[in-house]
Design a protein around this motif. Structure first.
Motif, PDB file in Angstrom:
ATOM      1  N   PRO A 119      72.807   9.054 100.864  1.00  0.00           N
ATOM      2  CA  PRO A 119      71.790   9.908 100.754  1.00  0.00           C
ATOM      3  C   PRO A 119      71.332  11.650  99.977  1.00  0.00           C
ATOM      4  N   TYR A 120      71.790  12.141 101.617  1.00  0.00           N
ATOM      5  CA  TYR A 120      72.389  13.458 100.220  1.00  0.00           C
ATOM      6  C   TYR A 120      72.464  13.331  98.687  1.00  0.00           C
ATOM      7  N   PHE A 121      73.048  12.955  98.251  1.00  0.00           N
ATOM      8  CA  PHE A 121      73.227  12.735  96.697  1.00  0.00           C
ATOM      9  C   PHE A 121      72.058  12.736  96.360  1.00  0.00           C
ATOM     10  N   THR A 122      72.040  11.812  96.394  1.00  0.00           N
ATOM     11  CA  THR A 122      69.948  10.938  95.534  1.00  0.00           C
ATOM     12  C   THR A 122      68.704  11.959  96.006  1.00  0.00           C
ATOM     13  N   GLU A 123      69.347  13.172  97.384  1.00  0.00           N
ATOM     14  CA  GLU A 123      68.840  14.609  97.548  1.00  0.00           C
ATOM     15  C   GLU A 123      69.142  15.776  96.058  1.00  0.00           C
ATOM     16  N   MET A 124      70.207  15.472  96.141  1.00  0.00           N
ATOM     17  CA  MET A 124      70.707  16.794  95.300  1.00  0.00           C
ATOM     18  C   MET A 124      70.430  16.214  93.855  1.00  0.00           C
ATOM     19  N   GLY A 125      70.472  15.086  93.361  1.00  0.00           N
ATOM     20  CA  GLY A 125      70.423  14.459  92.512  1.00  0.00           C
ATOM     21  C   GLY A 125      68.702  14.714  91.681  1.00  0.00           C
ATOM     22  N   ARG A 126      67.878  14.552  93.247  1.00  0.00           N
ATOM     23  CA  ARG A 126      66.092  14.739  92.983  1.00  0.00           C
ATOM     24  C   ARG A 126      65.903  16.356  92.297  1.00  0.00           C
ATOM     25  N   VAL A 127      66.203  17.616  93.546  1.00  0.00           N
ATOM     26  CA  VAL A 127      66.416  18.738  93.165  1.00  0.00           C
ATOM     27  C   VAL A 127      66.734  19.180  91.956  1.00  0.00           C
ATOM     28  N   GLY A 128      67.962  19.094  91.218  1.00  0.00           N
ATOM     29  CA  GLY A 128      68.642  19.070  90.622  1.00  0.00           C
ATOM     30  C   GLY A 128      67.655  18.764  89.192  1.00  0.00           C
ATOM     31  N   VAL A 129      67.179  17.345  88.760  1.00  0.00           N
ATOM     32  CA  VAL A 129      66.599  17.046  87.624  1.00  0.00           C
ATOM     33  C   VAL A 129      65.259  17.949  88.322  1.00  0.00           C
ATOM     34  N   ALA A 130      64.371  18.080  89.337  1.00  0.00           N
ATOM     35  CA  ALA A 130      63.404  19.042  89.003  1.00  0.00           C
ATOM     36  C   ALA A 130      63.597  20.452  88.675  1.00  0.00           C
ATOM     37  N   LEU A 131      64.178  20.761  89.185  1.00  0.00           N
ATOM     38  CA  LEU A 131      64.847  22.109  88.852  1.00  0.00           C
ATOM     39  C   LEU A 131      65.158  22.569  87.058  1.00  0.00           C
ATOM     40  N   ALA A 132      65.666  21.818  86.179  1.00  0.00           N
ATOM     41  CA  ALA A 132      65.960  21.693  85.148  1.00  0.00           C
ATOM     42  C   ALA A 132      64.778  21.142  84.290  1.00  0.00           C
ATOM     43  N   GLU A 133      63.481  20.537  85.318  1.00  0.00           N
ATOM     44  CA  GLU A 133      62.218  20.190  83.780  1.00  0.00           C
ATOM     45  C   GLU A 133      61.815  21.509  84.674  1.00  0.00           C
ATOM     46  N   LYS A 134      61.136  22.186  85.815  1.00  0.00           N
ATOM     47  CA  LYS A 134      60.559  22.857  85.658  1.00  0.00           C
ATOM     48  C   LYS A 134      60.730  24.310  84.791  1.00  0.00           C
ATOM     49  N   ALA A 135      61.858  24.401  84.685  1.00  0.00           N
ATOM     50  CA  ALA A 135      63.096  25.536  83.919  1.00  0.00           C
ATOM     51  C   ALA A 135      62.570  25.738  82.556  1.00  0.00           C
ATOM     52  N   GLY A 136      62.403  23.879  81.633  1.00  0.00           N
ATOM     53  CA  GLY A 136      61.517  24.034  80.814  1.00  0.00           C
ATOM     54  C   GLY A 136      60.479  24.190  81.084  1.00  0.00           C
ATOM     55  N   ARG A 137      59.131  24.257  82.077  1.00  0.00           N
ATOM     56  CA  ARG A 137      57.889  24.477  81.961  1.00  0.00           C
ATOM     57  C   ARG A 137      58.039  26.194  82.038  1.00  0.00           C
ATOM     58  N   VAL A 138      59.170  26.581  82.340  1.00  0.00           N
ATOM     59  CA  VAL A 138      58.401  27.897  82.196  1.00  0.00           C
ATOM     60  C   VAL A 138      59.043  28.496  81.202  1.00  0.00           C
ATOM     61  N   ILE A 139      60.046  28.376  80.654  1.00  0.00           N
ATOM     62  CA  ILE A 139      60.503  28.499  79.178  1.00  0.00           C
ATOM     63  C   ILE A 139      59.504  28.607  78.280  1.00  0.00           C
ATOM     64  N   ARG A 140      58.175  26.956  78.364  1.00  0.00           N
ATOM     65  CA  ARG A 140      56.748  27.159  77.636  1.00  0.00           C
ATOM     66  C   ARG A 140      55.828  27.373  77.740  1.00  0.00           C
ATOM     67  N   SER A 141      55.828  27.848  79.466  1.00  0.00           N
ATOM     68  CA  SER A 141      54.827  28.968  79.828  1.00  0.00           C
ATOM     69  C   SER A 141      54.669  30.354  79.754  1.00  0.00           C
ATOM     70  N   ARG A 142      55.977  30.629  80.058  1.00  0.00           N
ATOM     71  CA  ARG A 142      56.735  31.642  80.251  1.00  0.00           C
ATOM     72  C   ARG A 142      55.863  32.652  81.671  1.00  0.00           C
TER      73      ARG A 142
END
Length: 218
Positions: A119-142
């Protein structure tokens, strides 16, 4: 000429944002391969890492080309410099997803993870993926607000990483040293993955403001 130059800058940013999406997908698949002992998913992550490396090389080639041929200044120069460094951060995220997938492949058909820590690695995976996706959105939007939010979002990953040591040091741990080493290394991969996503967002703060935030706490 100016329109072409701006298109090149836009393509550079778009390529980096796409890399973020790629490494998010890689970590999602790597996490699923880890949790489910899914060899096919692990092999997919491993084989696709070469493509992510290639995208980094392309981004760096474009960035150095802009430096050499266009002599960018001010914000444009910051975009190019941030892209060079950011491409390295994002590629490293892909490498960390690769390490997770390699661990799943190495232990196959057994699971790397004892059931109690999944369950902890399920959460770590979820958080990591969300951070990467948000970083992509930040690059696009500044978007400065979203960029600074990533450091707060990363606190969840830090907490999960720290908690894994509590689990491993508990006297009720019955899975032996080898499993403990695997779990500790994997947790570190996720924690470093998140740190690189934050570093990407911080470079966008630099692009927009001209000021690099203070050093990340390690």
């Amino acid at each position: 000429m100016r329109d072409t130059y701006q298109e090149q800058l836009d393509e550079l940013a778009s390529g980096l944002a796409g890399m973020c999406d790629d490494v998010a997908a890689a970590m999602n698949r790597a996490t699923r391969s880890l949790l489910d002992a899914d060899l096919q998913l692990a092999e997919q992550v491993i084989s696709e890492d070469v493509r992510i490396d290639g995208v980094r090389a392309t981004a760096e080639h474009r960035a150095f080309g802009l430096l050499a041929l266009q002599a960018p200044v001010a914000t444009d120069l910051r975009v190019v410099v941030a892209a060079i460094h950011g491409a390295g951060d994002i590629e490293r995220m892909g490498d960390l997803a690769l390490h997770v997938a390699q661990a799943a492949r190495r232990r196959h058909p057994q699971s790397v993870l004892p059931d109690e820590v999944k369950p902890y690695f399920t959460e770590m995976g979820r958080v990591g993926v969300a951070l990467a996706e948000k970083a992509g959105r930040v690059i696009r939007s500044r978007d400065l607000e979203a960029a600074t939010e990533l450091e707060v979002d990363d606190d969840e990953m830090d907490d999960l990483h720290q908690h894994m040591f509590t689990v491993l040091m508990d006297r009720n741990w019955t899975h032996g040293v080898s499993a403990a080493v695997d779990v500790a290394l994997l947790a570190r991969f996720y924690e470093r993955y998140a740190d690189h996503a934050v570093a990407v967002a911080r470079r966008i703060v630099y692009v927009v403001t001209g000021q690099m935030p203070g050093p990340l706490a390690v």
